[in-house]
Design a protein around this motif. Structure first.
Motif, mmCIF file in Angstrom:
data_model
loop_
_atom_site.group_PDB
_atom_site.id
_atom_site.type_symbol
_atom_site.label_atom_id
_atom_site.label_comp_id
_atom_site.label_asym_id
_atom_site.label_seq_id
_atom_site.Cartn_x
_atom_site.Cartn_y
_atom_site.Cartn_z
ATOM 1 N N GLU A 1 0.689 -1.183 0.020
ATOM 2 C CA GLU A 1 -0.185 -0.113 0.060
ATOM 3 C C GLU A 1 0.896 1.325 -0.129
ATOM 4 O O GLU A 1 0.723 2.059 -0.745
ATOM 5 N N GLU A 2 1.943 1.321 0.882
ATOM 6 C CA GLU A 2 2.646 2.350 1.165
ATOM 7 C C GLU A 2 3.254 2.853 -0.141
ATOM 8 O O GLU A 2 3.204 3.935 -0.761
ATOM 9 N N ARG A 3 3.760 1.770 -1.021
ATOM 10 C CA ARG A 3 4.664 2.188 -2.213
ATOM 11 C C ARG A 3 3.725 2.519 -3.203
ATOM 12 O O ARG A 3 4.105 3.650 -4.104
ATOM 13 N N SER A 4 2.484 1.984 -3.417
ATOM 14 C CA SER A 4 1.669 2.536 -4.670
ATOM 15 C C SER A 4 0.474 3.610 -4.395
ATOM 16 O O SER A 4 -0.208 3.464 -5.006
ATOM 17 N N LYS A 5 0.811 4.241 -3.433
ATOM 18 C CA LYS A 5 -0.056 5.322 -3.168
ATOM 19 C C LYS A 5 0.134 6.269 -4.483
ATOM 20 O O LYS A 5 1.195 6.581 -4.497
ATOM 21 N N TYR B 1 -1.305 11.741 -6.523
ATOM 22 C CA TYR B 1 -2.312 13.020 -7.206
ATOM 23 C C TYR B 1 -3.682 12.901 -7.136
ATOM 24 O O TYR B 1 -4.267 14.048 -7.414
ATOM 25 N N SER B 2 -4.170 11.658 -7.072
ATOM 26 C CA SER B 2 -5.821 11.882 -6.781
ATOM 27 C C SER B 2 -6.412 11.559 -5.716
ATOM 28 O O SER B 2 -5.944 11.455 -4.728
ATOM 29 N N VAL B 3 -7.789 12.154 -5.329
ATOM 30 C CA VAL B 3 -8.274 12.039 -4.212
ATOM 31 C C VAL B 3 -9.637 11.090 -4.415
ATOM 32 O O VAL B 3 -10.279 11.360 -5.318
ATOM 33 N N ALA B 4 -9.516 10.083 -3.462
ATOM 34 C CA ALA B 4 -10.669 9.103 -3.543
ATOM 35 C C ALA B 4 -11.933 9.926 -3.220
ATOM 36 O O ALA B 4 -12.074 10.382 -2.107
ATOM 37 N N TYR B 5 -13.016 9.978 -4.017
ATOM 38 C CA TYR B 5 -14.235 10.967 -3.689
ATOM 39 C C TYR B 5 -15.456 10.113 -4.064
ATOM 40 O O TYR B 5 -15.291 9.698 -4.955
ATOM 41 N N ALA B 6 -16.339 10.238 -2.833
ATOM 42 C CA ALA B 6 -17.692 9.500 -3.130
ATOM 43 C C ALA B 6 -18.683 10.758 -2.803
ATOM 44 O O ALA B 6 -18.892 11.266 -1.890
ATOM 45 N N ALA B 7 -19.229 10.914 -4.041
ATOM 46 C CA ALA B 7 -20.043 12.318 -4.113
ATOM 47 C C ALA B 7 -21.380 11.658 -3.354
ATOM 48 O O ALA B 7 -21.633 10.538 -3.083
ATOM 49 N N GLN B 8 -22.188 12.564 -3.079
ATOM 50 C CA GLN B 8 -23.322 12.533 -2.451
ATOM 51 C C GLN B 8 -24.440 11.852 -3.282
ATOM 52 O O GLN B 8 -25.232 10.794 -2.634
ATOM 53 N N GLU C 1 -17.295 -5.303 -10.188
ATOM 54 C CA GLU C 1 -16.023 -5.127 -9.914
ATOM 55 C C GLU C 1 -15.030 -4.028 -10.627
ATOM 56 O O GLU C 1 -14.475 -3.331 -9.842
ATOM 57 N N ASP C 2 -15.500 -3.802 -11.826
ATOM 58 C CA ASP C 2 -14.754 -2.680 -12.426
ATOM 59 C C ASP C 2 -15.328 -1.261 -11.699
ATOM 60 O O ASP C 2 -14.581 -0.487 -11.560
ATOM 61 N N ASN C 3 -16.329 -1.085 -11.256
ATOM 62 C CA ASN C 3 -17.147 0.061 -10.634
ATOM 63 C C ASN C 3 -16.122 0.230 -9.183
ATOM 64 O O ASN C 3 -16.078 1.226 -8.927
ATOM 65 N N ILE C 4 -15.592 -0.945 -8.553
ATOM 66 C CA ILE C 4 -15.024 -0.719 -7.511
ATOM 67 C C ILE C 4 -13.583 -0.342 -7.534
ATOM 68 O O ILE C 4 -12.742 0.555 -7.102
ATOM 69 N N THR C 5 -12.910 -1.072 -8.617
ATOM 70 C CA THR C 5 -11.404 -1.131 -8.914
ATOM 71 C C THR C 5 -11.275 0.348 -9.531
ATOM 72 O O THR C 5 -10.363 0.863 -9.075
ATOM 73 N N LEU D 1 -12.826 3.556 -1.138
ATOM 74 C CA LEU D 1 -12.011 3.061 -0.188
ATOM 75 C C LEU D 1 -10.814 2.245 -0.882
ATOM 76 O O LEU D 1 -9.776 2.147 -0.382
ATOM 77 N N TYR D 2 -11.402 1.494 -2.003
ATOM 78 C CA TYR D 2 -10.488 0.746 -2.960
ATOM 79 C C TYR D 2 -9.066 1.407 -3.194
ATOM 80 O O TYR D 2 -8.246 0.924 -3.283
ATOM 81 N N GLN D 3 -9.362 2.856 -3.738
ATOM 82 C CA GLN D 3 -8.234 3.486 -4.339
ATOM 83 C C GLN D 3 -7.158 3.689 -3.590
ATOM 84 O O GLN D 3 -7.211 3.796 -2.216
ATOM 85 N N ASN D 4 -6.026 3.685 -4.081
ATOM 86 C CA ASN D 4 -4.815 3.843 -3.200
ATOM 87 C C ASN D 4 -4.493 5.416 -3.437
ATOM 88 O O ASN D 4 -3.570 5.781 -4.004
ATOM 89 N N THR D 5 -5.262 6.108 -2.398
ATOM 90 C CA THR D 5 -4.980 7.515 -2.371
ATOM 91 C C THR D 5 -4.708 7.944 -1.164
ATOM 92 O O THR D 5 -5.097 7.389 -0.281
ATOM 93 N N ASN D 6 -3.734 8.909 -0.880
ATOM 94 C CA ASN D 6 -3.857 9.518 0.507
ATOM 95 C C ASN D 6 -4.849 10.035 1.158
ATOM 96 O O ASN D 6 -4.997 10.079 2.185
#
Length: 1585
Positions: A760-764, A767-774, A784-788, A843-848
């Motif tokens: 996880e640490e390595r592949s963060k 640049y991107s923000v994991a964002y779940a809109a309202q 699966e594609d929607n989550i990954t 949650l799944y995305q590797n973003t900080n």
């Protein structure tokens, strides 16, 4: 010796060489034979031996197109050479007829030259294919020898003082020039490829496209002949017969045609204008950019078009020549003495053109060339149009990705507008490009035509042309009217579809309440309006068709009649038929001109809209968004296209995302490391210059959980978007800190011993923000594609995320687990399920940094808690990710590390919970009271079966009902169940090429037999009259075989001359009245036929829709369970539309072109019976061409349709999820996907149009052969010139109509599929509405008491299925309150349906108040009982319509019902009271209110039996209590059957029936059952407590 090379004329010394060898003309000709013979001797062995042995090795499919330099020039020169050789042969043969004996040397060398030229090109093609240039030396030597021998001949001619006036001299000179040019081409190949005389020959690689085996579109790479005839398409089109064409078969586009290439071309042209213009305000012109990017191919296409049009006039001129000289042939006096030089005859050019056989061959060549040029012009425009569309789509997409969010939300740019741009405007521009060469070609064609007519007929021609020109504006008018009518039809059909959809969604309720007819009438009503509009449409269409057919008849009539009365000269057959053919040519451009002008107007509008869109506001370039926006596209140039989306390797995709994200800002020294995001003095707006957020100063600590709370509408979501840079900044700054550079690890699959965390640490991805809109946003893709969402797949992580969001149970319900398609076109999920998938994605995305915008809003309490604990606290915190959470659930505040409280667009407080507790006591107290209230709700909610279980239940029900009959997907069940691959191919093949005659008959018979009879008879009559007109014209013009002027020059005596004049003029004019009558009849018949076809279409559409609607409305409920809603709706939308609007014109066009071709062939056979012999092979060829084409065309059409949908969806999807895509920084990936989808669709479209060209070239050549055979047969067998003219004019029309026959056949076949699908629904069994008891025998007020006896009842849904209720017996007293319970699937609901006779009761009976309900008419039974269903259904309309659609009750009764249901006050407050609007599906009321309306509906009915089927499932506690109370009071004296999912609601019931898997296990009062510890009822009560 009759045949000797030099001839043996008496007294000539043909073989003497006294004057020197070269002065004997015959010897010079013999010398000319040498090079030809040399070439044939050298090349034949090489061709046969070399290629015979090598053929297997050479067949690598790409070297076919490795062209030598000068490739196209060589082909053009060779074709010209062949043509000149043909002229030389013709000249030789005709000269030979003037000699005393046969002189072979006049045409023999020319004939050998023709063979040698053909061989040279075959030989060259083979060498090029094998890439073996050394063998070209043979050709080089041949060109040199031929050049030298021809030079000698020319020199001798010049010596003998022959000049340009002699044809043979011109031909020889031409040949010298051609051989010289070919020699030059050959030298050029040596120069470039260096294959001889050079030490190191040059190695050549094929172009990049050809190294890629995925490219199957070969048009740009094949040789000229194959380009012109689409020969390379043969394997594809013929192969389609054996197995359908799939996407794999058509491969990828060549690089030059890909959307990316063309986008860059268009963008460069567009940007260039931006830089060059003086004033920056002026927006660049799209027209100019289009011209700069795509102007050249359009000019090329226009050139082809002009050449084709000019060659088109060769037809009428050749006809006139043939007819005239056929007439004079008998009178030519042989003149053998003049022009003898070198012992042979030399003729002038005009003399050759007086020979009819020569003219016939010329006519054939002109036709072939004209058609080739025309198809080339079409192809080039289509290709350019497709390129333009690809470029525009990419341009629009790029713009969408940069649109400012405020534009979207403030409604300046709606989704509808964007979809229109993509679906409509780009297509209109493409169509405009297709038709654009017509704009400048047609006027030229018209002017040329009029000039030629004038030359043939004098002034009367101008009058005829005047008629045509006057009627052209009328056509334009009708065309515009047509467009308007189509719009209004569209509005009505949308309305009708809406109503139909509502009926289908609420069909169960309509049947249970016996309201089908009322709602069916509503649809029929709208359909009536739609049909009125369709009739207008039909009227205008038939007018347009009528004008198109009648104008040429009227023009011919006016011209010939005036000619008879004003001209001095008799009308000769030659002139009459030439002008007839000219009129036919003239009509087409005039008819098309109105269409083209209309498209040009539309294109102007489209460009204006596009321009406005491209100029609209873009998102602000924030400091950290400073990367150049065109980067993603540039970079996708660097990496190769992944061929098919399937092999899109995850690594590559990820890497690409990484290296093009613009870097976030560098860190400023003042900033501290532990702040992830900081906003200073921020004022942000949504674009109206009023700041939505003002004075924002906040910081988001790194690696901690920050919560943003506040009331609804105080700007929480806006704050997130402001940080993401989506809002317009008035002032202030947003800083993002830069994460220390950790190596970005790209490998998706880590070796096992790596710990999860280090990976996880390595592949963060910083640049991107994991964002779940309202508002949850899903892609049209698998779960699966929607989550990954484009990240590499990691099993452990994926599993953890799914558990945290408790998605596993939902995934288990879906038919294909997490590989099920969801989204717009996939399966509809409920709000909560959609929201959880969006949170899982974040949650799944590797973003900080993770932003969650109110993730709990659609979730019930259990899920929220689970998500909070597992997902947010464990999963994210373990990862040390920075999390910002917007929420209303204050009970979670205790978990927050940092809290931001908002109020009215500004920050109220910021700090930890402790800070707030100490500093702002008031706020803290306020929160506490709110928390308590939420806790109380919580307790209430836990008693209820949670909302999620309900959602799952609905989902399960959807799939369960479908599984029952293993539903084959959509249309395929009736299309063709493809046999196994190894099964005998022939059966599949024959089925795929059959024309659906049965469906055509079905369609026609729907239109009514009278209409069919009228159509057939009027069509036949019309075509007979048309033939009669032309035959009469032939008789009229040949009535006087000697075409002198009316004043006969040989008569000496004056008075004799006058008499002769008068009689002749009278005789000549006696033909006029019949001619006028025939033309009048033809025009009248044109009107009748066009009207009858169109109105036959309207009648058929009316009947088919009416029957379909009735069949479906009265179908048993089982039908709706096993047939997907989408499939039924398709019948009402797409298929009905095809039947309404597309079949009639196709049918009309098909019958017209077929009858024209048949009448033409009939006339030719009548004039020259010999033609029938040639007809057999032609007919066979035509049969095979159409057979192969129809199958291939259908497949390509399907491919085009099926690839278009994903493209449009991708656009609308992107526009909806803009903020999410931009927050994730996935723009590049989405662009890439868009380019792929565009290219796939364009490939299909290109192949489709290339297939059309393939067909047209072939049918056109067939037509040309028909003309040639007709002409030759006529010349050799017929003497009457008028008939020859007639036959040839008709032969010319065949060429135009042959391909229309096939195209229309193919279209009709595709369109008949719609009739077939509708027809498949017309065979459904309806429910038995009659019953065995007459209505009059049922008492008015039945059921008066409500006593129910169930005797040994067995129920099943379908005779094929197992029974769902087995041998149930019970007795319910009048007025008793009965409860029914049992686990899911135990048959509770089936019993409720049995009361209404909705299911198959195959044993036993239900007796209500002494009547067996199975014997009652359904309408009576269902209208006398009430039911409240689990899902509340409301229809759009008024509240009154929803309560009492039959309009039988008074207002007081309705208000009373509303009062009982506790809705009176709410409805009173609505504008309009009872007539207040209910939107589609009752969306403007909450679920609870909807359920109460359904309750009120049951009260209005006042029946003595009420059945409640899980009616309280979707209601909150408060409403449910109301409901229970109401039922007890209002229905005190009636029988109430409650089917309960919550056992607690029937604990008070007087009698309880407990079911278990279809059998009744317990039947007693609730109290008694509870006393038995081990009764199923008490177990159920305990488990659900």
């Amino acid at each position: 010796m009759a045949l000797s090379f030099c001839g043996n004329d008496r007294g000539s010394n043909a073989y003497s060489v006294d004057n020197g060898v070269l002065d004997n003309g015959c010897f010079v000709d013999a010398l000319n034979l040498v090079p030809h013979v040399f070439l044939l001797f050298i090349t034949f062995p090489i061709l046969f031996i070399g290629w015979g042995s090598q053929s297997s090795k050479v067949q690598i499919h790409h070297n076919t197109w490795l062209h030598f330099p000068g490739h196209n020039l060589r082909w053009i020169l060779t074709f010209t050479l062949l043509f000149v050789h043909v002229c030389e042969i013709a000249e030789g043969i005709v000269s030979n007829t003037q000699m005393q004996s046969n002189h072979l040397h006049l045409f023999m060398p020319a004939f050998m030259g023709f063979i040698a030229a053909t061989t040279s090109v075959v030989y060259y093609h083979n060498i090029e294919t094998a890439n073996f240039p050394k063998l070209l030396l043979a050709l080089f030597i041949y060109w040199i020898l031929a050049f030298i021998t021809k030079m000698i001949k020319l020199w001798k001619f010049a010596e003998a003082s022959l000049g340009v006036q002699h044809l043979r001299f011109c031909i020889t000179a031409l040949l010298v020039v051609l051989y010289g040019l070919l020699m030059a081409v050959e030298i050029n190949v040596i120069r470039v490829r260096r294959y001889v005389f050079f030490a190191n020959p040059q190695r050549v690689k094929p172009p990049e496209d050809l190294q890629d085996l995925g490219v199957r579109f070969l048009q740009p790479f094949v040789n000229l002949l194959s380009k012109a005839t689409y020969w390379w398409m043969n394997p594809l089109i013929i192969g389609a017969h054996k197995r359908p064409i799939e996407l794999k078969k058509i491969g990828k586009l060549p690089i030059a045609m890909r959307a990316l290439t063309n986008y860059l071309r268009l963008k460069d042209a567009y940007d260039e204008q931006r830089h060059t213009t003086e004033d920056p305000e002026k927006s660049p012109s799209i027209w100019r950019s289009m011209y700069r990017a795509f102007g050249r191919p359009i000019l090329l296409s226009s050139t082809f078009r002009y050449m084709a049009d000019l060659l088109g006039f060769a037809g009428p001129l050749c006809i006139s020549g043939i007819v005239e000289h056929q007439n004079n042939r008998t009178e030519v006096v042989m003149n053998k003495t003049g022009n003898m030089t070198l012992g042979v005859y030399f003729m002038s050019s005009t003399e050759l053109l007086q020979n009819t056989s020569v003219l016939a061959v010329l006519l054939f060549l002109a036709l072939v060339l004209q058609r080739t040029f025309l198809q080339a012009s079409y192809y080039v425009t289509v290709e350019t149009g497709i390129n333009l569309r690809g470029a525009l789509l990419a341009m629009i997409y790029n713009k969408i990705l940069r649109l400012s969010t405020s534009n979207m939300s403030m409604g300046e740019m709606t989704l509808g507008q964007i979809n229109n741009l993509v679906a409509i405007e780009t297509n209109q521009l493409m169509w405009f490009l297709f038709l654009c060469p017509n704009l400048w070609a047609m006027p030229v064609q018209i002017i040329m035509g009029v000039i030629l007519l004038y030359y043939l007929l004098g002034d009367s021609a101008l009058i005829g042309a005047g008629v045509i020109l006057l009627l052209a504006p009328v056509q334009y008018l009708i065309a515009t009217k047509l467009a308007d009518t189509q719009k209004s039809t569209l509005d009505y059909s949308t309305d009708r579809l809406k109503k139909t959809t509502e009926i289908l969604k609420g069909i169960k309720l309509l049947k249970l309440y016996a309201w089908e007819n009322i709602f069916c009438d509503r649809v029929e009503d709208t359909r009536g309006k739609e049909l009125t509009s369709l009739k207008t449409f039909a009227l205008y269409t038939s007018m347009s068709i009528f004008l198109n057919a009648a104008i040429p008849i009227a023009a011919v009539l006016v011209t010939f009649v005036t000619h008879a009365y004003i001209e001095e000269v008799r009308l000769s057959p030659a002139k009459a038929f030439a002008s007839l053919a000219l009129f036919h040519i003239l009509v087409t451009p005039l008819f098309l001109l109105s269409t083209v002008v209309r498209f040009a107007v539309k294109a102007l509008v489209s460009v204006q809209k596009l321009g406005e869109f491209l100029q609209s506001d873009e998102i602000g370039d924030d400091s950290w968004r400073n990367g150049d926006m065109s980067m993603p596209l540039e970079s996708s140039k660097k990496y190769k296209y992944p061929g098919d989306t399937k092999v899109f390797n995850r690594k590559g995709r990820y890497r690409m995302d990484n290296y093009e994200q613009p870097m976030r800002r560098q860190l400023r020294p003042t900033e501290t490391e532990d702040v992830a995001v900081q906003v200073n003095d921020g004022f942000f707006t949504w674009g109206s210059n009023l700041s939505t957020l003002s004075d924002i100063n906040i910081r988001i600590p790194t690696g901690q959980l920050t919560m943003i709370v506040g009331q609804v509408g105080c700007g929480k979501s806006s704050l997130l978007l402001a940080m993401l840079g989506e809002m317009q900044t008035i002032s202030g700054k947003v800083f993002w800190s830069k994460v220390p550079d950790c190596e970005i690890h790209l490998d998706g699959n880590i070796s096992g011993h790596d710990t999860e965390l280090s990976y996880e640490e390595r592949s963060k991805n910083r640049y991107s923000v994991a964002y779940a809109a309202q508002k949850s946003w899903l892609l049209n893709a698998t779960v699966e594609d929607n989550i990954t969402f484009g990240s590499p797949f990691n099993k452990q992580r994926y599993k953890a995320v799914i558990d945290a969001c408790s998605l596993q149970p939902d995934i288990d319900i879906l038919p294909f687990g997490d590989q099920t398609e969801i989204g717009e076109r996939g399966i509809n999920l409920s709000g909560g399920q959609r929201q959880r998938i969006c949170v899982a994605r974040a949650l799944y995305q590797n973003t900080n940094i993770v932003f969650l915008d109110d993730p709990f809003s659609a979730l019930d309490i259990h899920l929220s808690d689970h998500l909070m604990q597992e997902g947010i606290l464990k999963f994210l915190q373990d990862d040390k990710r920075t999390l910002v959470l917007v929420t209303h659930k204050l009970q979670y505040l205790i978990h927050a590390d940092w809290i931001i409280a908002m109020k009215d667009g500004s920050v109220l407080r910021e700090g930890t919970l402790k800070d707030i507790q100490t500093h702002d006591v008031e706020l803290y107290e306020h929160w506490k009271t709110l928390m308590n209230r939420q806790d109380q709700e919580l307790e209430k909610e836990t008693e209820l079966e949670s909302q999620t279980t309900l959602e799952r239940k609905t989902l399960r029900r959807v799939f369960y009902s479908r599984d029952a009959k293993n539903q084959i997907d959509d249309e395929d069940e009736e299309e063709e169940v493809e046999e196994d691959e190894d099964d005998n191919m022939s059966t599949t093949t024959s089925r795929r090429s059959k024309i659906p005659w049965k469906m055509c008959w079905r369609y026609l018979s729907s239109g009514g037999f009278l209409m069919v009879f009228l159509m057939v008879s009027s069509k036949l009559a019309k075509h007979s009259v048309m033939v009669a007109i032309d035959y009469w014209l032939a008789a009229w013009t040949s009535s006087n075989p000697r075409n002198e002027s009316l004043a006969n020059p040989f008569a000496n005596v004056t008075n004799y001359r006058l008499n002769y004049d008068a009689t002749q003029i009278a005789e000549h004019r006696s033909y006029v009245p019949v001619f006028i009558i025939l033309c009048g009849a033809a025009i009248a018949l044109c009107l009748i036929t066009s009207l009858s076809v169109e109105f036959l279409g309207v009648a058929a559409a009316t009947n088919l829709h009416h029957n379909l609607l009735n069949k479906i409305i009265y179908a048993p409920i089982r039908f709706f369970d096993i047939t997907p809603l989408g499939q039924i709706l398709n019948r009402f939308s797409a298929d009905t539309n095809i039947i309404d609007q597309h079949i009639p014109p196709t049918l009309e066009s098909l019958t017209r072109s077929t009858l024209l071709c048949l009448s033409a062939i009939g006339i030719i056979s009548f004039v020259t019976p010999a033609f029938l012999i040639a007809l057999v092979p032609l007919a066979v060829a035509f049969y095979f061409i159409q057979k192969y084409f129809r199958v291939a065309s259908k497949d390509l059409q399907d491919l085009d349709d099926s690839t278009q949908l994903p493209l449009l969806c991708h656009f609308s999807e992107t526009a909806e999820g803009l903020t999410t895509i931009r927050a994730f920084r996935h723009e590049a990936r989405f662009k890439q996907r868009m380019l792929e989808l565009t290219d796939t669709n364009n490939t299909a479209y290109l192949f489709l149009s290339a297939a059309n060209r393939w067909l047209e070239v072939r049918t056109d050549y067939l037509g040309a052969v028909i003309v040639l055979t007709a002409a030759v047969a006529a010349i050799w067998t017929t003497s009457q010139s008028g008939l020859i003219g007639l036959g040839l004019t008709y032969a010319l029309t065949v060429t135009n109509y042959l391909n229309w026959v096939v195209r229309n056949l193919a279209d009709l076949e595709v369109q008949m599929a719609a009739v077939k699908k509708v027809n498949s629904f017309l065979s459904i069994e309806s429910e038995n509405y009659e019953g065995s008891i007459d209505v009059s025998q049922v008492p008015e007020n039945w059921p008066q008491h409500g006593e129910i006896k169930i005797q040994d009842l067995c129920v099943r849904y379908d005779p094929m299925l197992k029974p769902v209720l087995k041998h149930v017996s019970a007795h319910i007293n009048p007025g008793q309150k009965l409860g029914i319970c049992g686990r899911t699937g135990s048959g509770k609901s089936s019993l409720s349906l049995a009361f209404f006779n909705m299911v198959d009761v195959f044993e036993g009976k239900i007796i209500i108040d002494g009547i067996d309900i199975c014997k009652l008419p359904l309408q009576t039974l269902r209208s006398r009982m009430s039911i409240i269903l689990q899902d509340p259904v409301l229809f759009s309309g008024s509240i009154r319509l929803n309560l009492d659609p039959e309009c039988t009750c008074t207002d007081d009764r309705l208000w009373e019902a509303l009062e009982i249901a506790q809705l009176k006050n709410m409805v009173k407050a609505l504008p309009g009271g009872l007539d207040a609007v209910v939107t589609e599906g009752g969306e403007n009321f909450s679920v609870g209110q909807r359920q109460l309306f359904c309750l009120a509906r049951a009260f209005v009915r006042k029946s003595s039996i009420l059945i409640m089927d899980e009616a309280t499932a979707s209601i909150d506690m408060a409403t449910e209590n109301i409901l229970q109370k109401v039922v007890m009071t209002a229905f005190a004296d009636r029988t109430v059957v409650t089917i309960a999912h919550l056992v607690s609601s029937i604990v008070e019931a007087e009698q309880v029936l407990v079911f278990s898997s279809g059998t009744l296990v317990e039947c007693d009062s609730a109290a008694n059952l509870l006393m038995q510890e081990d009764s199923l009822f008490s177990i159920l009560v305990r488990t659900y407590k």
